[in-house]
Scaffold this motif. Sequence first.
Motif, PDB file in Angstrom:
ATOM      1  N   ARG A  87       8.798 -44.979  -6.991  1.00 55.19           N
ATOM      2  CA  ARG A  87       7.586 -45.375  -6.276  1.00 55.19           C
ATOM      3  C   ARG A  87       7.110 -44.286  -5.312  1.00 55.19           C
ATOM      4  O   ARG A  87       5.933 -43.919  -5.354  1.00 55.19           O
ATOM      5  N   TRP A 116       1.403 -43.993   3.824  1.00 59.40           N
ATOM      6  CA  TRP A 116       2.611 -44.224   4.620  1.00 59.40           C
ATOM      7  C   TRP A 116       2.329 -45.181   5.767  1.00 59.40           C
ATOM      8  O   TRP A 116       3.105 -46.084   6.050  1.00 59.40           O
ATOM      9  N   LEU A 120       2.022 -48.747   4.445  1.00 58.99           N
ATOM     10  CA  LEU A 120       3.324 -49.313   4.061  1.00 58.99           C
ATOM     11  C   LEU A 120       4.116 -49.741   5.294  1.00 58.99           C
ATOM     12  O   LEU A 120       4.944 -50.645   5.212  1.00 58.99           O
ATOM     13  N   PHE A 142       9.940 -48.457  15.318  1.00 59.83           N
ATOM     14  CA  PHE A 142      10.099 -47.002  15.448  1.00 59.83           C
ATOM     15  C   PHE A 142      10.439 -46.589  16.877  1.00 59.83           C
ATOM     16  O   PHE A 142      10.751 -45.444  17.132  1.00 59.83           O
ATOM     17  N   GLU A 151       9.362 -40.935  13.472  1.00 60.66           N
ATOM     18  CA  GLU A 151       8.866 -41.623  12.275  1.00 60.66           C
ATOM     19  C   GLU A 151       9.380 -40.948  11.016  1.00 60.66           C
ATOM     20  O   GLU A 151       9.558 -41.577   9.978  1.00 60.66           O
ATOM     21  N   ALA A 152       9.596 -39.653  11.107  1.00 59.88           N
ATOM     22  CA  ALA A 152      10.006 -38.867   9.947  1.00 59.88           C
ATOM     23  C   ALA A 152      11.492 -39.021   9.637  1.00 59.88           C
ATOM     24  O   ALA A 152      11.974 -38.502   8.633  1.00 59.88           O
TER      25      ALA A 152
HETATM   26  C1  HEC Z   1      11.846 -47.608  11.769  1.00 60.60           C
HETATM   27  C2  HEC Z   1      12.314 -47.770  10.437  1.00 60.60           C
HETATM   28  C3  HEC Z   1      11.658 -46.977   9.312  1.00 60.60           C
HETATM   29  C4  HEC Z   1      11.531 -45.619   9.181  1.00 60.60           C
HETATM   30  C5  HEC Z   1      12.011 -44.533  10.148  1.00 60.60           C
HETATM   31  C6  HEC Z   1      10.861 -45.388   7.922  1.00 60.60           C
HETATM   32  N1  HEC Z   1      10.606 -46.576   7.316  1.00 60.60           N
HETATM   33 FE1  HEC Z   1       9.801 -46.828   5.473  1.00 60.60          FE
HETATM   34  N2  HEC Z   1       9.838 -48.839   5.735  1.00 60.60           N
HETATM   35  C7  HEC Z   1      10.381 -49.503   6.807  1.00 60.60           C
HETATM   36  C8  HEC Z   1      10.191 -50.930   6.626  1.00 60.60           C
HETATM   37  C9  HEC Z   1      10.654 -52.029   7.593  1.00 60.60           C
HETATM   38  C10 HEC Z   1       9.493 -51.089   5.418  1.00 60.60           C
HETATM   39  C11 HEC Z   1       9.022 -52.408   4.785  1.00 60.60           C
HETATM   40  C12 HEC Z   1       7.682 -52.730   5.356  1.00 60.60           C
HETATM   41  C13 HEC Z   1       7.231 -54.134   4.995  1.00 60.60           C
HETATM   42  O1  HEC Z   1       7.795 -55.070   5.558  1.00 60.60           O
HETATM   43  O2  HEC Z   1       6.361 -54.234   4.135  1.00 60.60           O
HETATM   44  C14 HEC Z   1       9.301 -49.752   4.863  1.00 60.60           C
HETATM   45  C15 HEC Z   1       8.692 -49.497   3.657  1.00 60.60           C
HETATM   46  C16 HEC Z   1       8.697 -48.249   3.036  1.00 60.60           C
HETATM   47  C17 HEC Z   1       8.305 -48.023   1.684  1.00 60.60           C
HETATM   48  C18 HEC Z   1       7.855 -49.068   0.715  1.00 60.60           C
HETATM   49  C19 HEC Z   1       9.033 -49.839   0.245  1.00 60.60           C
HETATM   50  C20 HEC Z   1       8.637 -51.012  -0.590  1.00 60.60           C
HETATM   51  O3  HEC Z   1       9.476 -51.475  -1.293  1.00 60.60           O
HETATM   52  O4  HEC Z   1       7.502 -51.500  -0.543  1.00 60.60           O
HETATM   53  C21 HEC Z   1       8.434 -46.678   1.446  1.00 60.60           C
HETATM   54  C22 HEC Z   1       8.179 -45.976   0.129  1.00 60.60           C
HETATM   55  C23 HEC Z   1       8.865 -46.080   2.668  1.00 60.60           C
HETATM   56  N3  HEC Z   1       9.025 -47.061   3.611  1.00 60.60           N
HETATM   57  C24 HEC Z   1       9.063 -44.715   2.852  1.00 60.60           C
HETATM   58  C25 HEC Z   1       9.442 -44.150   4.052  1.00 60.60           C
HETATM   59  C26 HEC Z   1       9.512 -42.716   4.264  1.00 60.60           C
HETATM   60  C27 HEC Z   1       9.217 -41.665   3.236  1.00 60.60           C
HETATM   61  C28 HEC Z   1       9.933 -42.542   5.550  1.00 60.60           C
HETATM   62  C29 HEC Z   1      10.182 -41.248   6.287  1.00 60.60           C
HETATM   63  C30 HEC Z   1       9.128 -40.261   6.247  1.00 60.60           C
HETATM   64  C31 HEC Z   1      10.107 -43.882   6.148  1.00 60.60           C
HETATM   65  N4  HEC Z   1       9.781 -44.815   5.207  1.00 60.60           N
HETATM   66  C32 HEC Z   1      10.557 -44.122   7.425  1.00 60.60           C
HETATM   67  C33 HEC Z   1      11.017 -48.930   7.883  1.00 60.60           C
HETATM   68  C34 HEC Z   1      11.074 -47.570   8.128  1.00 60.60           C
END
Ligand code: HEC
Length: 394
Positions: free
Chosen positions: A324, A348, A351, A361, A369-370
Amino acid sequence: MTLEIKGSQLDHAQAEQVPVWDLFVRLFHWTLVAAISVAALTGFVLGASWIRVHIVSAVLAVVLVTVRVIWGLFGPTFARFSSFVVLHPEKLRAHLDNLRGGKAPRYIGHNPLGALMVLALLLTILALGLTGTMLLGGVYKTGPFIDDLPYWLGWLSGVFHQLLAFGLLAMIALHIGGVIFESRREGENLARAMVTGKKTVAPGNVVAPQKPALVLPAIITAVLLVGGGAYWALVSSNEPPELLDGNGPRGMPVAEAQFDPVFAEECSACHMAYNPSLLPAEDWKKLMAGLDSHFGEDASLDDASTSQITDWLVANAAETADTRPAHLFSLPRKADGTIGAITDSKVWRELHDTPLENGAFKVKSVGSEANCQACHTDAVSGVFSPFNIKLPKE
Ligand code: HEC
Ligand code: HEC
């Protein structure tokens, strides 16, 4: 016995209470209401981190519907599909005509419109199960279709899954509307009849011909079908996923151990080593050409390392993966021609609506965030499965 005398007003003096909905049909009905409510809530309202609850409720709904279909073939009179008058199109048309004239006969089982709705609901729920499983396999690389479906097919199934889900909501609204309408017209609370199982029968009501329940054939078919389905789902879901060996059927991203050692060394000094499948080759080239002003840092390397890392990133870029993130992300272009971070991209940010609002975060151990791997335990693999989201507490 099929009585068909016109006139729908119940004559309570001569009316008698008869069992119509058997215990299974009633249990099925209300358990399905619960299962679909949970699936709708987790699917429409709560986010990706509720995927497990969504799947459990959805599997329950599909199993219930499957057993109901079997009961429709072997169950007693009113549970049988053969007693659903909708199977005779002329009777459906007659019922509609009569309704317009306000004097449609009263059916003790489902009336033709109600039966049509029941069949449509059952089919829609099965179709939701199929498209949901295909979405899981193609897009999220998990479940029984883990190795069978390309991303685009999973994505397309996802579109249908959503359309069907909205369709189901609309049908449920119509179903409830129909129950209220018929309850008024017939002078009997049909929702309560689905609890007690009993309805008042009066002369003039249409009663389907009596049929006995064939319990043993029903149980045998249910055990074979549900057991076989569960076996297939478990065995095919547990096939060793070829996601991480670099030679997956559709070019899956490479594993951590296979990371280019120069990349691992040089590109994890300030942040996690991002999987090369996260970005398209163009973006990696652009990013590697500007290391001296890398998001406000000087990350420049000697020429040999730069070109070695660039080659490796390009060779394993998003174009080579079927996950994905590989289909979602690219670095946003700024007005001055430079590139922004993944975390600045619209995709991003969308999402991460929920965690951004929740302040996820701001937790200290996340830091930036990264820092994807703070919350995505599979970040290094580049898969970012919804099953692998774990928010740190502090
Ligand atoms: C603070 C925690 C956190 C960080 C740091 C974070 N994410 Fe997420 N991410 C989440 C959460 C929680 C979700 C689900 C959001 C929702 O409830 O729809 C998510 C969802 C996603 C999804 C979609 C997953 C899905 O099944 O729909 C992707 C792809 C993703 N993140 C990529 C990234 C990337 C690439 C990074 C770093 C650049 C990143 N995330 C950093 C918490 C985080
Ligand atoms: C001197 C420290 C440093 C080094 C070394 C470094 N980076 Fe970065 N990188 C950063 C900073 C700072 C950011 C901004 C994102 C953040 O908030 O952490 C960033 C962001 C990124 C992003 C965007 C991630 C996002 O969505 O925010 C990518 C991709 C990236 N770096 C790749 C690389 C690669 C490839 C290398 C190795 C050639 C590398 N970096 C080496 C400091 C560094």
